[in-house]
Design a protein around this motif. Sequence first.
Motif, PDB file in Angstrom:
ATOM      1  N   UNK A 191       0.660  -1.145   0.142  1.00  0.00           N
ATOM      2  CA  UNK A 191       0.129  -0.057   0.074  1.00  0.00           C
ATOM      3  C   UNK A 191       0.918   1.206   0.071  1.00  0.00           C
ATOM      4  N   UNK A 192       2.313   1.046   0.273  1.00  0.00           N
ATOM      5  CA  UNK A 192       2.919   2.362   0.581  1.00  0.00           C
ATOM      6  C   UNK A 192       3.820   2.639  -0.937  1.00  0.00           C
ATOM      7  N   UNK A 193       3.527   1.835  -1.997  1.00  0.00           N
ATOM      8  CA  UNK A 193       3.950   1.868  -3.164  1.00  0.00           C
ATOM      9  C   UNK A 193       3.628   3.461  -3.695  1.00  0.00           C
ATOM     10  N   UNK A 194       4.524   4.332  -4.443  1.00  0.00           N
ATOM     11  CA  UNK A 194       4.246   5.631  -4.739  1.00  0.00           C
ATOM     12  C   UNK A 194       4.042   5.581  -6.225  1.00  0.00           C
ATOM     13  N   UNK A 195       3.170   6.785  -6.686  1.00  0.00           N
ATOM     14  CA  UNK A 195       2.794   6.534  -8.190  1.00  0.00           C
ATOM     15  C   UNK A 195       4.053   6.430  -8.995  1.00  0.00           C
ATOM     16  N   UNK A 196       5.141   7.038  -8.566  1.00  0.00           N
ATOM     17  CA  UNK A 196       6.126   7.273  -9.491  1.00  0.00           C
ATOM     18  C   UNK A 196       7.374   6.119  -9.441  1.00  0.00           C
ATOM     19  N   UNK A 197       6.828   5.141  -8.647  1.00  0.00           N
ATOM     20  CA  UNK A 197       7.661   3.866  -8.511  1.00  0.00           C
ATOM     21  C   UNK A 197       7.630   3.005  -9.686  1.00  0.00           C
ATOM     22  N   UNK A 198       8.488   2.245  -9.992  1.00  0.00           N
ATOM     23  CA  UNK A 198       8.516   1.296 -11.073  1.00  0.00           C
ATOM     24  C   UNK A 198       7.586   0.396 -10.547  1.00  0.00           C
ATOM     25  N   UNK A 199       7.439  -0.021  -9.467  1.00  0.00           N
ATOM     26  CA  UNK A 199       6.300  -1.143  -8.917  1.00  0.00           C
ATOM     27  C   UNK A 199       5.000  -0.677  -9.130  1.00  0.00           C
ATOM     28  N   UNK A 205      -4.378   1.892  -1.436  1.00  0.00           N
ATOM     29  CA  UNK A 205      -3.379   2.687  -2.556  1.00  0.00           C
ATOM     30  C   UNK A 205      -2.503   1.796  -2.945  1.00  0.00           C
ATOM     31  N   UNK A 206      -1.322   2.358  -3.563  1.00  0.00           N
ATOM     32  CA  UNK A 206       0.007   1.870  -3.862  1.00  0.00           C
ATOM     33  C   UNK A 206      -0.237   0.818  -5.007  1.00  0.00           C
ATOM     34  N   UNK A 207       0.378  -0.316  -4.800  1.00  0.00           N
ATOM     35  CA  UNK A 207       0.601  -1.168  -5.905  1.00  0.00           C
ATOM     36  C   UNK A 207      -1.012  -1.725  -6.067  1.00  0.00           C
ATOM     37  N   UNK A 222      -2.671   0.830  -8.358  1.00  0.00           N
ATOM     38  CA  UNK A 222      -1.764   0.588  -9.551  1.00  0.00           C
ATOM     39  C   UNK A 222      -2.532  -0.621 -10.553  1.00  0.00           C
ATOM     40  N   UNK A 223      -2.819  -1.726  -9.680  1.00  0.00           N
ATOM     41  CA  UNK A 223      -3.339  -2.953 -10.633  1.00  0.00           C
ATOM     42  C   UNK A 223      -4.849  -2.669 -11.161  1.00  0.00           C
ATOM     43  N   UNK A 224      -5.402  -1.746  -9.977  1.00  0.00           N
ATOM     44  CA  UNK A 224      -6.852  -1.546 -10.051  1.00  0.00           C
ATOM     45  C   UNK A 224      -7.029  -0.384 -11.495  1.00  0.00           C
ATOM     46  N   UNK A 225      -6.098   0.384 -11.328  1.00  0.00           N
ATOM     47  CA  UNK A 225      -6.036   1.545 -12.319  1.00  0.00           C
ATOM     48  C   UNK A 225      -5.788   0.957 -13.699  1.00  0.00           C
ATOM     49  N   UNK A 226      -4.704  -0.028 -13.747  1.00  0.00           N
ATOM     50  CA  UNK A 226      -4.582  -0.689 -15.012  1.00  0.00           C
ATOM     51  C   UNK A 226      -5.721  -1.342 -15.634  1.00  0.00           C
ATOM     52  N   UNK A 227      -6.359  -2.122 -15.072  1.00  0.00           N
ATOM     53  CA  UNK A 227      -7.722  -2.936 -15.177  1.00  0.00           C
ATOM     54  C   UNK A 227      -8.743  -1.859 -15.699  1.00  0.00           C
ATOM     55  N   UNK A 228      -8.973  -0.723 -14.688  1.00  0.00           N
ATOM     56  CA  UNK A 228      -9.995   0.216 -15.214  1.00  0.00           C
ATOM     57  C   UNK A 228      -9.888   0.981 -16.420  1.00  0.00           C
ATOM     58  N   UNK A 282     -10.292 -16.254  -7.284  1.00  0.00           N
ATOM     59  CA  UNK A 282      -9.185 -15.906  -8.184  1.00  0.00           C
ATOM     60  C   UNK A 282      -8.650 -17.297  -8.608  1.00  0.00           C
ATOM     61  N   UNK A 283      -7.992 -17.445  -9.702  1.00  0.00           N
ATOM     62  CA  UNK A 283      -7.279 -18.785 -10.112  1.00  0.00           C
ATOM     63  C   UNK A 283      -5.774 -18.635 -10.124  1.00  0.00           C
ATOM     64  N   UNK A 284      -5.364 -17.712  -9.430  1.00  0.00           N
ATOM     65  CA  UNK A 284      -3.667 -17.292  -9.361  1.00  0.00           C
ATOM     66  C   UNK A 284      -3.530 -15.958  -8.687  1.00  0.00           C
ATOM     67  N   UNK A 285      -2.310 -15.843  -8.101  1.00  0.00           N
ATOM     68  CA  UNK A 285      -1.887 -14.701  -7.582  1.00  0.00           C
ATOM     69  C   UNK A 285      -0.531 -14.201  -8.374  1.00  0.00           C
ATOM     70  N   UNK A 286      -0.682 -12.916  -8.614  1.00  0.00           N
ATOM     71  CA  UNK A 286       0.580 -12.045  -8.781  1.00  0.00           C
ATOM     72  C   UNK A 286       1.080 -11.404  -7.878  1.00  0.00           C
ATOM     73  N   UNK A 287       2.258 -11.378  -7.335  1.00  0.00           N
ATOM     74  CA  UNK A 287       2.714 -10.705  -6.112  1.00  0.00           C
ATOM     75  C   UNK A 287       3.773  -9.635  -6.442  1.00  0.00           C
ATOM     76  N   UNK A 288       3.389  -8.503  -6.436  1.00  0.00           N
ATOM     77  CA  UNK A 288       4.482  -7.375  -6.382  1.00  0.00           C
ATOM     78  C   UNK A 288       5.261  -7.316  -5.166  1.00  0.00           C
ATOM     79  N   UNK A 289       6.320  -6.558  -5.148  1.00  0.00           N
ATOM     80  CA  UNK A 289       6.859  -6.170  -4.021  1.00  0.00           C
ATOM     81  C   UNK A 289       6.337  -5.455  -3.006  1.00  0.00           C
ATOM     82  N   UNK A 290       6.221  -5.969  -1.659  1.00  0.00           N
ATOM     83  CA  UNK A 290       5.430  -5.220  -0.495  1.00  0.00           C
ATOM     84  C   UNK A 290       5.965  -5.902   0.953  1.00  0.00           C
ATOM     85  N   UNK A 291       5.150  -5.408   1.647  1.00  0.00           N
ATOM     86  CA  UNK A 291       5.566  -5.585   3.054  1.00  0.00           C
ATOM     87  C   UNK A 291       5.194  -6.922   4.012  1.00  0.00           C
ATOM     88  N   UNK A 292       4.721  -6.632   5.063  1.00  0.00           N
ATOM     89  CA  UNK A 292       4.230  -7.649   5.925  1.00  0.00           C
ATOM     90  C   UNK A 292       2.846  -8.288   5.549  1.00  0.00           C
TER      91      UNK A 292
END
Length: 258
Positions: free
Chosen positions: A79-87, A111-113, A116-122, A165-175
Amino acid sequence: MSAPTESSRHTNSPLPGSGAWRKNGATHQTADAKLLETPRSSAFTHTDPWRVMRIQSEFVQGFDALAEVGPAISVFGSARTKPDSPYYITGMEVGRRLVEAGVAVITGGGPGSMEAANRGAAEAGGLSIGLGIELPFEQGMNEWVGLGVDFRYFFARKTMFVKYAQGFIVLPGGLGTLDELFEAMVLVQTGKVSSFPIVLVDRNFWAPLLDWIRSTMVTEGLVSPGDLDIFSLADTAEEAVALVLAGKAGEQLAAQES
């Protein structure tokens, strides 16, 4: 358990005519009377039986909202990924590519990643789903969620991530991301779900964790070497989407097209 004392039997004696019956001179309240009695306070709404009803309602709400979603992939990340981050940029591309392949995107709705995924989908015109959780430090659903469901309980929310869901894509994240990742791995390891691909994005980010699992947990016999085959690694959104669609989601898409 010892029998109630005579004094405890009469502590809450019912009023005459309130569903009471008498035995050996003592007055007892029937179960029906207790059920229909107006509560003296709202204490019941703070008890475990009441929580069970709320938990049940969350499952029903989630099942009802997501039952017709079709093929979908859950995307996790910080949730801490910034909009200008490569992630963030990768998350957007993941969401877009999933939708272009005919698959809905499910995130935690934050927020964060997730954003980003919701935005790309929308922006790609697809179904963008957010499963929100009540937390003291996050601010509700991101603006790119098209179908949102809010939860109080993590375990009810986690069920929806896996069930629909039928699978997971896991971007860099925290706990939180690690929690979701390891829970998914355990479900695959124990056979609770099958043909369920888990793709970790960014080899450099995940390498130290995977090295520790191999060098420590596998070496000490705490994890089987084959457990490392539960997940795949990718460096790009294109590669991640291709890997995750090799599982159940791709099978469902093929069935729809046939």
